[in-house]
Design a protein around this motif. Structure first.
Motif, PDB file in Angstrom:
ATOM      1  N   ARG A 189       0.903   3.946  -3.066  1.00  0.00           N
ATOM      2  CA  ARG A 189       0.508   5.344  -2.895  1.00  0.00           C
ATOM      3  C   ARG A 189       1.623   6.269  -3.347  1.00  0.00           C
ATOM      4  O   ARG A 189       1.378   7.327  -3.919  1.00  0.00           O
ATOM      5  N   ASP A 234       1.474   6.428  -7.023  1.00  0.00           N
ATOM      6  CA  ASP A 234       0.326   7.242  -7.450  1.00  0.00           C
ATOM      7  C   ASP A 234       0.655   8.733  -7.378  1.00  0.00           C
ATOM      8  O   ASP A 234       0.230   9.512  -8.238  1.00  0.00           O
ATOM      9  N   VAL A 235       1.398   9.131  -6.342  1.00  0.00           N
ATOM     10  CA  VAL A 235       1.767  10.544  -6.208  1.00  0.00           C
ATOM     11  C   VAL A 235       2.631  10.977  -7.382  1.00  0.00           C
ATOM     12  O   VAL A 235       2.416  12.042  -7.971  1.00  0.00           O
ATOM     13  N   SER A 249       0.828  -1.215   0.000  1.00  0.00           N
ATOM     14  CA  SER A 249       0.000   0.000   0.000  1.00  0.00           C
ATOM     15  C   SER A 249       0.857   1.257   0.000  1.00  0.00           C
ATOM     16  O   SER A 249       0.567   2.223  -0.720  1.00  0.00           O
ATOM     17  N   LEU A 250       1.924   1.267   0.804  1.00  0.00           N
ATOM     18  CA  LEU A 250       2.784   2.438   0.894  1.00  0.00           C
ATOM     19  C   LEU A 250       3.469   2.719  -0.447  1.00  0.00           C
ATOM     20  O   LEU A 250       3.491   3.869  -0.913  1.00  0.00           O
TER      21      LEU A 250
END
Length: 298
Positions: free
Chosen positions: A133, A136-137, A129-130
């Protein structure tokens, strides 16, 4: 129970698979055309001065303002630019810089993507997840716009800095691909068998998971090199890439844009080399992708 035909007991591609890949590649004309063209470009990148000296000026920075924007002729097969520098010498020396940026950017992307993509796909959970994300940034910034913003703040834009910036905005695509491949491979029987035998996680990843997860990424990497070379030329053309005294095809196109009507040869020859290089790398990537796809092999 028989072993899978495409994977050896240790999880690596077996000899039959390797022979199948080679048989597929050698039967494709686009593979040999791309290899031949890229081989010529590699030779040019290694000995640009020797090659340019055979036909004209061996020093790209030996300029004569009295010979400004002369068309192709004896001593200057590609003509001269606005400063009277030999266009052919600049094009050949620019091959080294452009290939360096393309290969370095792709190499940085692969290293970052392999580490993060493997961690995300193999560990899962909060690690996945980290990293997702974070990817995604980075993907939230348009590629060229993000590179323009960063490069505008750089006091000295070198080929290595440009490669690092382009790699920063490119790694998420590779990381996502590797993550998906790793998640699929980690569930295979030979990986579970390695765990049952007591192999360490590092050994399982390095010996079994990664060798069977990188094939799709390596095929795309060849295509990416061409895309990066084109991106470098675009950024330089827009005034945020390399600047003289750096020599690249993008620098030549940026310098020559104001003199296109007066001296079209200053744009034509670097454009030809840029186009041939990008197309060759795309052809190689397509050939590798088709060969690595089981549906593409007979």
């Amino acid at each position: 129970m028989t072993e899978p035909a495409t994977v050896a007991i240790d999880g690596n591609f077996d000899r039959a698979t390797t022979r199948g890949l080679w048989a597929t590649l050698r039967g494709r004309l686009q593979f040999w055309v791309s290899v031949a063209l890229l081989g010529c470009l590699a030779i040019i990148a290694v000995i640009p001065g020797l090659l340019s000296g055979l036909f004209g000026q061996s020093d790209p920075r030996a300029c004569d303002l009295l010979a400004s924007n002369r068309p192709p002729g004896p001593g200057h097969p590609f003509g001269t630019d606005v400063q009277g520098c030999d266009v052919m010498a600049n094009v050949l020396f620019g091959t080294r810089t452009s290939l360096f940026i393309g290969l370095t950017t792709t190499a940085i992307c692969l290293v970052v993507a392999v580490v993060l993509g493997t961690l995300a796909g193999y560990r899962g959970g909060w690690v996945d997840s980290l990293i997702a994300r974070g990817a995604d940034v980075v993907l939230g910034f348009p590629f060229l716009l993000g590179a323009i913003i960063v490069l505008n703040t750089a006091p000295d834009r070198t080929p290595l800095l440009l490669s690092a910036v382009l790699a920063f905005f490119s790694w998420p695509t590779f990381a996502r691909l590797i993550r998906s491949s790793v998640k699929e491979v980690r569930e295979r029987e030979f990986v579970q068998a390695a765990h049952a035998l007591g192999f360490s996680q590092l050994r399982v990843v390095m010996s079994h998971v990664l060798p069977n997860s990188l094939a799709p990424t390596l095929a795309i990497a060849a295509t990416m090199v061409g895309g990066v070379i084109g991106a470098e030329a675009t950024l330089t053309f827009l005034g945020v890439g390399l600047v003289p005294p750096s020599i690249s095809w993008g620098v030549q196109l940026s310098t020559a844009q104001s003199y296109f009507q007066l001296a079209p040869h200053t744009v034509l020859f670097p454009s030809i080399f840029l186009t041939v290089t990008v197309i060759s790398l795309i052809m190689l990537g397509d050939a590798l992708r088709d060969a690595l796809d089981p549906r593409g092999r007979s």
